[in-house]
Design an enzyme around this catalytic site. Structure first.
Site, mmCIF file in Angstrom:
data_model
loop_
_atom_site.group_PDB
_atom_site.id
_atom_site.type_symbol
_atom_site.label_atom_id
_atom_site.label_comp_id
_atom_site.label_asym_id
_atom_site.label_seq_id
_atom_site.Cartn_x
_atom_site.Cartn_y
_atom_site.Cartn_z
ATOM 1 N N SER A 1 -0.259 0.394 1.768
ATOM 2 C CA SER A 1 -1.192 1.411 1.294
ATOM 3 C C SER A 1 -0.640 2.114 0.044
ATOM 4 O O SER A 1 -0.393 1.470 -0.970
ATOM 5 C CB SER A 1 -1.503 2.401 2.426
ATOM 6 O OG SER A 1 -2.617 3.200 2.118
ATOM 7 N N ASP B 1 -12.015 -2.144 5.549
ATOM 8 C CA ASP B 1 -11.213 -1.163 4.825
ATOM 9 C C ASP B 1 -11.736 -1.067 3.404
ATOM 10 O O ASP B 1 -11.845 -2.088 2.706
ATOM 11 C CB ASP B 1 -9.743 -1.614 4.835
ATOM 12 C CG ASP B 1 -8.800 -0.657 4.134
ATOM 13 O OD1 ASP B 1 -9.240 0.421 3.694
ATOM 14 O OD2 ASP B 1 -7.598 -0.988 4.016
ATOM 15 N N HIS C 1 -7.990 -0.072 8.302
ATOM 16 C CA HIS C 1 -6.827 0.280 7.499
ATOM 17 C C HIS C 1 -5.589 0.515 8.374
ATOM 18 O O HIS C 1 -5.670 1.055 9.475
ATOM 19 C CB HIS C 1 -7.134 1.540 6.679
ATOM 20 C CG HIS C 1 -6.099 1.891 5.670
ATOM 21 N ND1 HIS C 1 -5.850 1.117 4.561
ATOM 22 C CD2 HIS C 1 -5.227 2.941 5.596
ATOM 23 C CE1 HIS C 1 -4.882 1.668 3.850
ATOM 24 N NE2 HIS C 1 -4.484 2.765 4.456
#
Length: 369
Positions: A212, A308, A338
């Site tokens: 991320s 996501d 996610h």
């Protein structure tokens, strides 16, 4: 005094968390810092009380903050959201072989801030052939070395025979912005290169990656290394990365999948990047590595979650790398949301960990096998 059990705390804490959720959706910006200061106070409790409280919070607070500005106000008041270590103890009970992994804290400030933890495989493991420098995610606002996205990835990977340096970079809170978290990751990378022998590998066998926001930092760090002639990693690992502040529009096929879902909004992602960038331009490729020139980048593993919003960032970047001749292995987990690395015991998280280890150990050939 007898230790406080999770069962004893569950009723009061559940009521507190229910009230917190109600507070977060009630209008009034003051409520977010108020809740943050409450959390900061909870962090001062004795460990036997604090740990079960934060363990319950990790399991039960799933409601997202409605706007990024509110999230920022909450996090600045709280001075970070800690993660309980109780889940780590449960993980060791469930997987005792992880107990063979040894760890060492790396803390230095000479020539740059360094906060990291070195994970080494069990003593009876074969000599390693590769090692990983890893950055957790957290929207540039949260996450630390105790969180599953850091500790679980590192200890599971080290138990499989791959040493890991897990990096704790500065959060973008209270005036911290680009390039400070990126500088922290680069400091850790150079430490790993200089101490590769302590990880049991040659420096040329070090890989660099993250998840991320941590994947954004990893991709940015590699661009800086390439442009400065620094030591490049053997590969980059980008797990469900956010790579630019304005996501490209989704294709009709992807939009049909994403639109019915309640996912990260463009406003949230834009606010996150504005906070990360500070005074820097979003068009700067070191801020938004998805906009950078991919020429000369190392082999890349891109892991995308199908449910996501950030697939709008990762999928175009994987295609851009491939078009530039960079060896790319792009894998999509079709129904994963996610951050599967943060979900303990779930199939998508287990699979993602296995693919990460497979890539670092064997590259594209290993992934195909």
């Amino acid at each position: 005094m007898a230790p406080t059990s999770t069962a004893t705390l569950e009723g009061p804490v559940t009521r507190t968390l229910t009230a917190a959720r109600s507070m977060l959706v009630t209008r009034g910006r003051w409520r977010f810092p108020a809740l943050g200061y409450t959390l900061r106070g909870l962090k001062t409790l004795p460990a036997p009380v604090r740990e079960p409280v934060f363990d319950l919070m990790r399991q039960r607070v799933g409601a997202a903050l409605p706007e990024f500005g509110d999230a920022l106000r909450f996090m600045e008041a709280a001075q970070g959201v800690p993660d309980s270590r109780l889940w780590q103890r449960r993980l060791l009970l469930d997987r005792p072989h992880l107990g063979g992994v040894s760890t060492r804290e790396i803390v230095r400030d000479e020539g740059g801030r360094l906060r990291a933890r070195l994970y080494l495989p069990p003593q009876d493991a074969p000599p390693p052939t590769a090692a990983l420098v890893w950055a957790h995610g957290g929207a540039f606002l949260m996450g630390d070395l105790e969180a599953p996205e850091a500790h679980r990835v590192a200890i599971e990977t080290a138990a499989a025979g791959i040493p890991v340096l897990s990096v704790d970079y500065r959060w973008c809170l209270n005036g911290v912005h680009y390039p400070l978290p990126l500088d922290d990751l680069l400091t850790a990378w150079h430490w790993a290169v200089d101490h590769a022998d302590e990880m049991g590998v040659e420096a040329s066998r070090l890989h660099l990656g993250g998840a991320s926001a941590g994947a954004c930092l990893a991709a940015s760090a590699i661009l800086r290394l390439r442009d400065s002639g620094g030591p490049m990693p053997a590969s980059q690992v980008l797990a469900y990365p956010v790579l630019e502040g304005t996501l490209p529009p989704a294709s009709p096929e992807v939009a049909a999948v994403l639109e019915p879902l309640q996912l990260l909004t463009d406003d949230l992602i834009g606010g996150m990047f504005a906070n990360w960038a500070g005074d820097a331009s979003w068009d700067d490729p070191y801020v938004s590595p998805g906009l950078g020139d991919p020429a000369g980048l190392p082999p890349t593993f891109v892991l995308t979650c199908g449910h996501d919003s950030l697939r709008r960032s990762s999928e175009p970047y994987a295609a851009k790398l491939a078009a530039a001749g960079v060896p790319v292995w792009h894998e999509v987990l079709p129904t994963a949301t996610h951050a599967p690395f943060a979900r303990l015991g779930e199939d998508d998280g287990e699979y993602a960990l296995w693919r990460l280890r497979t890539w670092v150990a064997g590259g594209p050939a290993g992934m195909g096998a």
